[in-house]
Design an enzyme around this catalytic site. Structure first.
Site, short mmCIF file in Angstrom:
data_model
loop_
_atom_site.label_atom_id
_atom_site.label_comp_id
_atom_site.label_asym_id
_atom_site.label_seq_id
_atom_site.Cartn_x
_atom_site.Cartn_y
_atom_site.Cartn_z
CG ASP A 109 -1.99 -1.08 1.19
OD1 ASP A 109 -1.74 -2.14 0.57
OD2 ASP A 109 -3.07 -0.88 1.78
CE LYS A 128 -5.23 2.06 2.71
NZ LYS A 128 -4.10 1.34 3.33
CE LYS A 162 -6.81 -1.27 2.69
NZ LYS A 162 -5.45 -1.82 2.96
#
Length: 318
Positions: free
Chosen positions: A155, A218, A254
Site C-alpha cells: 500500500d 485506496k 479500498k
C-alpha cells in the site's frame, strides 16, 4: 488478486478534461446511504462477505511481534468456529482478505502465517507512510525491503504535493517507479483524499494512479483528519469504471480509515454493488481497510446466531 494492472501511457488530455459535478456526487452518495440494508440471514451472509474483504490492519507505534501474531491468528479465524458452524459456513475457508502491517513487521506476519500453514496475503504500507514526504530513493527502498521480507501487497502513498500542484506527469513517473519496485507484489495506491482539496483532484489522482499501473486505489491512510467518505468513494469508483470502459482492465477499490461498524460495511458493499457491479464484490477487487470493524461484525453475527449480544470478552481478538 486481479491480474496485474499493466497501466498505460499517461493520457494528459484525458486528465485535463476532467470536471466533477459536486452536487451530483453528493446526491448519489445520499441515495446510497438511504437504501434499505439486508436483514436477518441475508444480513449475516453480507457480513461474512464483508469479513472476507477486510485488510485486518495494525499500524501503531507500539506494534510488537506478539500483537502482529495475534492479528494474523484472528485473520485466519476471524469469526468464532461455533458461530460459523451454526451458519453452516465452518468449512468454507472464511478468512479476512489480508493482514496489513508496517514494513518492519512484515517478517513477523509472514512467519506466523507460514507456521499456521495459511496462504493469507501480507500487505505492507510503504513509501514514507502516512505523509509520503521522505526522499524518493528512501520510499523505493522501503518497497523493496517489504517485498523482500515477503509482503505480496504494497500500500503506497502518493506525494500529495504533486497532485495539489497539478504535476501529474511527475506523479505518474513516481508511481511507475513504485510499480517496478513492487515486482510481483500487488500495488494499492493511497490517495489521502482528505488532503487533495477537490473531487476533481481526487478523480484526476485516481486516473493517474491507474494509468501508472496501480492494482487498487485506496481512499486514505487512516491518519488524516478526513478518511473514507461515501462522496469521495463515488468519485473514485466512477474513475475505476471509466478506466475499465476505456482499457478493459478492472482496478480494485479500498476505503480505509474510520470504518468501524457492521452497518457501515453493508453500506460500502451496497455502494460497490450499485456502482461497479457484482464482479467487484470479492477480495480480488474490493478491500476494507480496518482494525476495529471485525469486532463489531462478529458481534452482529453472534447476535444473529444466538439472539443475544456478546460481551466483548466473549469475542476476543484471537
Amino acid at each position: 488478486m486481479s491480474a496485474r494492472n499493466p497501466g498505460m501511457n499517461l493520457d494528459l488530455e484525458w486528465v485535463s478534461k476532467v470536471r466533477v459535478n459536486t452536487q451530483a456526487v453528493l446526491k448519489r452518495a445520499q441515495q446510497i446511504q438511504g437504501q434499505k440494508l439486508p436483514k436477518k440471514q441475508w444480513q449475516a451472509a453480507w457480513l461474512l462477505k464483508a469479513v472476507t474483504c477486510i485488510d485486518l490492519t495494525t499500524l501503531a507505534g507500539d506494534d510488537t511481534p506478539s500483537n502482529v501474531h495475534r492479528l494474523c491468528l484472528k485473520a485466519i479465524q476471524p469469526v468464532r468456529h461455533d458461530l460459523l458452524k451454526e451458519m453452516d459456513m465452518h468449512d468454507k475457508g472464511v478468512t479476512t482478505g489480508a493482514v496489513c502491517v508496517y514494513p518492519s513487521r512484515v517478517a513477523d506476519a509472514v512467519k506466523t502465517l507460514k507456521a499456521a500453514n495459511s496462504s493469507l496475503p501480507v500487505a505492507s504500507v510503504a513509501t514514507g507512510f502516512p505523509a509520503g514526504q521522505t526522499p524518493l530513493e528512501t520510499r523505493l527502498q522501503e518497497v523493496r525491503l517489504a517485498v523482500a521480507d515477503g509482503a505480496t501487497e504494497i500500500d503506497i502513498v502518493i506525494n500529495r504535493m504533486l497532485a495539489l500542484t497539478g504535476q501529474w506527469e511527475a506523479m505518474y513517473d513516481e508511481i511507475r517507479q513504485f510499480r517496478e519496485a513492487c515486482g510481483d507484489a500487488h500495488m494499492k495506491t493511497i490517495l489521502a483524499i482528505g488532503e487533495l482539496g477537490t473531487f476533481t483532484n481526487v478523480y484526476k489522482a485516481s486516473l493517474v494512479s491507474m494509468m501508472a499501473g496501480s492494482d487498487f486505489i485506496k481512499t486514505s491512510t487512516g491518519k488524516e483528519s478526513v478518511n473514507a467518505t461515501y462522496p469521495v468513494a463515488i468519485v473514485m469508483v466512477r474513475a475505476i469504471r471509466d478506466y475499465f470502459l476505456c482499457t478493459g482492465h478492472k482496478v480494485g477499490f479500498k476505503p480505509a480509515g474510520g470504518i468501524r461498524t457492521a452497518q457501515e460495511s453493508l453500506v460500502w458493499l451496497t455502494l460497490i454493488k450499485e456502482e461497479l457491479g457484482n464482479d467487484w464484490l470479492c477480495p480480488l477487487l474490493f478491500r476494507l481497510g480496518a482494525s476495529s470493524l471485525l469486532a463489531d461484525i462478529e458481534r452482529q453475527i453472534y447476535h444473529h446466531v444466538t439472539g443475544q449480544y456478546a460481551a466483548y470478552h466473549e469475542l476476543p481478538m484471537a
